[in-house]
Enzyme design. Structure first.
Site, PDB file in Angstrom:
ATOM      1  N   HIS A  23      76.928 -29.571  21.660  1.00  0.00           N
ATOM      2  CA  HIS A  23      76.144 -28.362  21.444  1.00  0.00           C
ATOM      3  C   HIS A  23      74.677 -28.556  21.818  1.00  0.00           C
ATOM      4  O   HIS A  23      74.169 -29.676  21.828  1.00  0.00           O
ATOM      5  CB  HIS A  23      76.268 -27.909  19.994  1.00  0.00           C
ATOM      6  N   GLU A  56      71.876 -27.774  20.259  1.00  0.00           N
ATOM      7  CA  GLU A  56      71.041 -28.368  19.214  1.00  0.00           C
ATOM      8  C   GLU A  56      71.242 -29.881  19.171  1.00  0.00           C
ATOM      9  O   GLU A  56      70.276 -30.643  19.065  1.00  0.00           O
ATOM     10  CB  GLU A  56      71.376 -27.787  17.832  1.00  0.00           C
ATOM     11  N   CYS A  98      76.280 -24.069  14.213  1.00  0.00           N
ATOM     12  CA  CYS A  98      77.525 -24.372  13.508  1.00  0.00           C
ATOM     13  C   CYS A  98      77.223 -25.342  12.363  1.00  0.00           C
ATOM     14  O   CYS A  98      76.130 -25.905  12.275  1.00  0.00           O
ATOM     15  CB  CYS A  98      78.551 -24.973  14.471  1.00  0.00           C
ATOM     16  N   CYS A 154      76.023 -28.809  13.569  1.00  0.00           N
ATOM     17  CA  CYS A 154      74.651 -28.814  14.070  1.00  0.00           C
ATOM     18  C   CYS A 154      73.649 -28.609  12.944  1.00  0.00           C
ATOM     19  O   CYS A 154      72.554 -29.172  12.977  1.00  0.00           O
ATOM     20  CB  CYS A 154      74.478 -27.763  15.165  1.00  0.00           C
TER      21      CYS A 154
END
Length: 159
Positions: A79, A81, A117, A120
């Site tokens: 992801h 992040e 999410c 993250c």
């Protein structure tokens, strides 16, 4: 011409970082800023050296009708992040801010209502980031106070 406010300036940069994403569903871009300097950037894509979904021509989760937000372990991507955090020194993230933007991979449409999410969120918390700005429209954004919204209101305790 009116000067762009600083938060939207950084969200514009995060939005540009989205363009590097290789996900076939949603393009995410993230930047970490501390003391008015960009510390790192990240977008969602396969780990270094592995083929991206855009390279192999398909998304396993999409081909198997797995809804967005579920079964992340089947996704090839790291992801945005996480990639931004991996690329920064922890000392540079303590007290920093993360800016996040998302676009539909097929239409390029700006997506609102997106957030990090649960995995993250944990990374953001451990990195010491204090605030997350999430683009909602070209000029509007939501703000997450990490301490208040993700630590004190720990949604992982709901069972």
């Amino acid at each position: 011409m009116e000067r762009r406010d600083k938060i939207n300036y950084y969200l514009d940069i995060a939005d540009t970082v989205c363009e590097r994403s290789t996900c076939l569903r949603i393009h995410y871009g993230a930047i970490i800023v501390r003391d008015d300097e960009i510390v790192s950037t990240g977008y969602n894509g396969a780990p270094r050296g592995r083929k991206n979904c855009s390279d192999i021509g398909g998304c396993y989760r999409e081909m198997n009708n797995i809804p967005s937000g579920e079964r992340y372990e089947l996704c090839r991507s790291v992801h945005a992040e996480a990639n931004a955090i991996i690329s920064a020194e922890r000392r540079d993230m303590l007290g920093a801010e993360l800016y996040l933007a998302a676009r539909d991979a097929k239409t390029g449409e700006l997506l609102s209502g997106r957030t990090s999410c649960s995995m993250c969120r944990r990374l953001v918390i451990n990195a010491g980031i204090k605030r997350v700005y999430i683009r909602e429209s070209e000029t509007e954004y939501s703000v997450v106070d990490v301490q208040k919204d993700w630590i004190d209101e720990d949604d992982s305790l709901r069972m």
